[in-house]
Design a protein around this motif. Structure first.
Motif, PDB file in Angstrom:
ATOM      1  N   GLN A 182      49.378  42.002  44.425  1.00 40.42           N
ATOM      2  CA  GLN A 182      49.777  42.090  43.017  1.00 40.42           C
ATOM      3  C   GLN A 182      48.759  42.895  42.205  1.00 40.42           C
ATOM      4  OE1 GLN A 182      50.368  37.985  41.792  1.00 40.42           O
ATOM      5  NE2 GLN A 182      52.477  37.998  42.519  1.00 40.42           N
ATOM      6  N   ALA A 183      49.056  43.074  40.924  1.00 42.03           N
ATOM      7  CA  ALA A 183      48.179  43.827  40.034  1.00 42.03           C
ATOM      8  C   ALA A 183      46.792  43.198  39.986  1.00 42.03           C
ATOM      9  CB  ALA A 183      48.774  43.872  38.629  1.00 42.03           C
ATOM     10  N   THR A 184      45.789  44.013  39.715  1.00 44.50           N
ATOM     11  CA  THR A 184      44.423  43.517  39.596  1.00 44.50           C
ATOM     12  C   THR A 184      44.210  42.901  38.207  1.00 44.50           C
ATOM     13  OG1 THR A 184      43.573  45.609  38.723  1.00 44.50           O
ATOM     14  CG2 THR A 184      43.637  45.355  41.123  1.00 44.50           C
ATOM     15  N   ASP A 185      43.113  42.152  38.070  1.00 45.47           N
ATOM     16  CA  ASP A 185      42.790  41.577  36.767  1.00 45.47           C
ATOM     17  C   ASP A 185      42.571  42.673  35.730  1.00 45.47           C
ATOM     18  OD1 ASP A 185      42.963  39.035  37.785  1.00 45.47           O
ATOM     19  OD2 ASP A 185      40.793  38.763  38.030  1.00 45.47           O
ATOM     20  N   GLU A 186      41.956  43.786  36.128  1.00 44.85           N
ATOM     21  CA  GLU A 186      41.717  44.878  35.189  1.00 44.85           C
ATOM     22  C   GLU A 186      43.035  45.493  34.726  1.00 44.85           C
ATOM     23  OE1 GLU A 186      39.989  47.597  32.709  1.00 44.85           O
ATOM     24  OE2 GLU A 186      39.181  45.765  33.614  1.00 44.85           O
TER      25      GLU A 186
END
Length: 380
Positions: free
Chosen positions: A159-163
């Protein structure tokens, strides 16, 4: 109505946020629930999946065997595209039906796990992201859902990164502590931002804000980028270009916390055509302002514009709609780029802004300096 995108990584606590919003009165549209609904037993969606992938994707009771479908649908790009071509239009139509049936004053929350990955954020008035640290999420997935740790980490990594989530988030909800603390954040966002934002959009009214001059903020660039994408979506083909302009677009420059954006259009006719689209999307027009102040040595021609302001009480923004190639449009871009590239000019302007901040009218106090540098900046 106000459209809010809600997302977060698997195990971050999105379901808790959705539950609190539902209790507060939001209309929740759950993408995962709709995806299950459109392929339930007896639906046209399930029949089409069987026709495409075979009866092996069914359980004994006639319902969908999701692992069996995944094994067939994700084996290659062609199969994945085939799956998406069946399910996505059905989800889209059902989502539209639910949206259209919601009250005009609804706060409509689209609960979408892959909102960021699929680039859906710009279609919403706001994006709420719920966050938890990776190890917390792994523990929740293994302990509460019984997921093998290896699978949990693989799902998180995919999934997408925290950034990436931070860059997309208008509202960041921290779920690294207790569920009660998370719920308190949701209730505060509802009261202080979502409810007044919805009312402002419905009333075609800009949010009231009198921000003070403050130190440079690295987050302005990300906010500007989000609003650029949102305006591009709202304007559609009428916008030839959308850019972040003004002081918040210049790193290291003090500014008021107001994001200035420029929408360049083909003509004044297009500027008028775009107005209702921006208003419906949360940027009502300021009809009292129809032009910029002509700079010294130029006449009034070429300085006409339409000004819109954000209805979001949490982030002031001004949208300047100008004709491509007009003096006002060129000036906004050249001024920004000049300040970005010239440290001396940036320092000079910072001093002007500091002095203007203590005057009765912040904008008027800077006008003489704008006139003085206009010819030098434009290369005349």
């Amino acid at each position: 109505m106000l459209r809010v995108g809600l997302t977060g990584g698997i195990g971050a606590g999105k379901s808790t946020v959705s539950k609190v919003l539902d209790e507060l009165g939001a209309v929740i549209i759950d993408a995962d629930q709709i995806a299950r609904e459109v392929v339930a037993p007896g639906t046209a969606g399930l029949r089409r999946l069987v026709a495409a992938f075979g009866s092996e994707i069914l359980l004994g009771d006639g319902s969908l065997n999701r692992p069996a479908l995944a094994a067939k649908a994700f084996k290659d790009d062609e199969s994945r595209l085939k799956l998406n071509s069946i399910v996505h239009p059905l989800v889209g139509r059902r989502t539209a039906e639910l949206s259209e049936s919601a009250p005009e004053n609804a706060i409509l929350v689209h609960d979408i796990p892959l909102l960021i990955e699929n680039g859906i954020g710009p279609t919403c008035n706001l994006v709420m992201v719920v966050h938890a640290e990776t190890e917390q999420r792994v523990q929740r997935l293994t302990r509460l859902r019984g997921m093998p740790e290896e699978d949990a980490r693989a799902r998180i990594a995919a999934q997408a990164t925290d950034e990436e989530r931070r860059l997309a988030a208008d509202i960041w909800l921290d779920n690294t502590r207790s569920e009660q603390q998370l719920a308190a954040q949701v209730r505060d966002a509802w009261t202080s931002r979502l409810v007044p934002f919805e009312e402002n959009v419905r009333m075609r009214r800009a949010a009231t804000a009198q921000p003070e001059l403050c130190s440079p903020d690295a987050s302005w660039a990300a906010v500007g980028a989000r609003l650029v994408k949102r305006l591009q979506f709202l304007a559609g083909g009428l916008a030839q270009r959308v850019e972040h302009i003004g002081s918040t677009a210049v790193p290291e420059l003090p500014a008021r916390d107001v994001i200035d954006l420029q929408v360049s259009v083909e003509s004044t006719v297009a500027a008028d055509e775009i107005a209702p689209l921006l208003e419906a999307g949360g940027f009502p027009r300021r009809t009292d302002i129809t032009s910029d102040n002509p700079r010294a040595g130029s006449g009034p021609e070429g300085w006409e514009k339409r000004l819109h302001a954000s209805a979001d009480p949490g982030q002031p923004a001004h949208v300047h709609v100008r004709v491509t190639g007009s003096l006002g449009e060129r000036y906004a871009i050249v001024f920004r780029d000049w300040l970005r590239s010239d440290a001396a000019a940036r320092a000079e302007y910072a001093g002007i802004k500091q002095r203007a901040a203590v005057s009765p009218d912040y904008s008027d106090a800077k006008e003489q300096w704008f006139d003085a540098v206009y010819s030098r900046m434009m290369g005349n």
